[in-house]
Design a protein around this motif. Sequence first.
Motif, PDB file in Angstrom:
ATOM      1  N   SER A  88       0.655  -1.331   0.060  1.00 10.43           N
ATOM      2  CA  SER A  88       0.035   0.084  -0.124  1.00 10.43           C
ATOM      3  C   SER A  88       0.703   1.305  -0.014  1.00 10.43           C
ATOM      4  O   SER A  88       0.371   2.354  -0.674  1.00 10.43           O
ATOM      5  CB  SER A  88      -1.012  -0.006   1.253  1.00 10.43           C
ATOM      6  OG  SER A  88      -1.706  -0.845   1.126  1.00 10.43           O
ATOM      7  N   ASP A 115      -6.016  -1.394  -5.020  1.00  9.02           N
ATOM      8  CA  ASP A 115      -5.407  -1.974  -3.690  1.00  9.02           C
ATOM      9  C   ASP A 115      -6.207  -3.127  -3.334  1.00  9.02           C
ATOM     10  O   ASP A 115      -7.573  -2.688  -2.709  1.00  9.02           O
ATOM     11  CB  ASP A 115      -5.038  -0.988  -2.284  1.00  9.02           C
ATOM     12  CG  ASP A 115      -4.190  -1.670  -1.465  1.00  9.02           C
ATOM     13  OD1 ASP A 115      -3.809  -2.677  -1.649  1.00  9.02           O
ATOM     14  OD2 ASP A 115      -3.798  -0.616  -0.770  1.00  9.02           O
ATOM     15  N   GLU A 116      -5.836  -4.431  -3.476  1.00 15.24           N
ATOM     16  CA  GLU A 116      -6.626  -5.510  -3.170  1.00 15.24           C
ATOM     17  C   GLU A 116      -8.136  -5.465  -3.362  1.00 15.24           C
ATOM     18  O   GLU A 116      -8.854  -5.678  -2.429  1.00 15.24           O
ATOM     19  CB  GLU A 116      -6.395  -5.944  -1.628  1.00 15.24           C
ATOM     20  CG  GLU A 116      -4.903  -6.080  -1.009  1.00 15.24           C
ATOM     21  CD  GLU A 116      -4.536  -6.485   0.239  1.00 15.24           C
ATOM     22  OE1 GLU A 116      -5.578  -7.079   0.550  1.00 15.24           O
ATOM     23  OE2 GLU A 116      -3.624  -6.255   0.680  1.00 15.24           O
TER      24      GLU A 116
HETATM   25 MG    MG Z   1      -2.080  -3.139   2.213  1.00 15.86          MG
END
Ligand code: MG
Length: 223
Positions: free
Chosen positions: A46, A167-168
Amino acid sequence: MSLIMKDVRLTYPDGDRRLVALDDVSLTVEPGEIVAVTGPSGSGKSSLLAVAGALVTAESGTVAVAGTDVTGLGQKDRDRLRRDRVGFVFQQANLLAALTALDQLLLVAHVTGAPKAAARTRAMELLDYVGLAAKAHRRPGRLSGGERQRVAVARALMGEPALLLVDEPTSALDAERGHDVIALLRDATRERRTATVVVTHDLRHLDLLDRAMEMRDGTLTPS
Ligand code: MG
Ligand code: ADP
């Protein structure tokens, strides 16, 4: 090149010491290319996106987005570059509960000051693109998790970003929905010529993407 990161270093304060989140990270992503970043929790994934998207300033090294060197910019110019050239999609879609899918997208246009009629046309085109034209007037509560992520992808594309940072996006989805979201990101990358970085835990999706990099303790290497 839409993203060039070179020897980027980022640390956070950690008691009396500093924690190295990014340790001389280099990454280049071209328009139309989608790159996966995998790696354990806490490894710096991140942080990588935050620096790439000019949310956080690197301690050293260089970051260029769509040909502009971010490192040399003041806060205001960095904010403008991020607004105009970068799209973000996070783990949770982060949609506003009170707004319809269409209004989530129009809010972006409002912030950037885009003309209203053109914004509406573009928003409807993007909702159609992500397969949600028929649900444009639904609020998040009446959309599935996969649909909410699709709205988030459409919203990230509103400003025609050169760089798409994700992000994910599939961690809250089942395997099939997750696969669909990654396939959508791949198609959008190709068709809209974004440089896309997708952080993902799910190694099953990697065959959909162009390249995979692995983050370990702040170090990024091809996997
Ligand atoms: Mg992360
Ligand atoms: P990942 O996304 O791979 O889980 P992060 O980039 O979120 O990793 O975090 C990398 C490391 O930096 C972790 O050890 C995390 O605890 C630490 N970290 C992240 N953000 C901050 C912050 N704002 N302040 C202090 N430490 C942070």
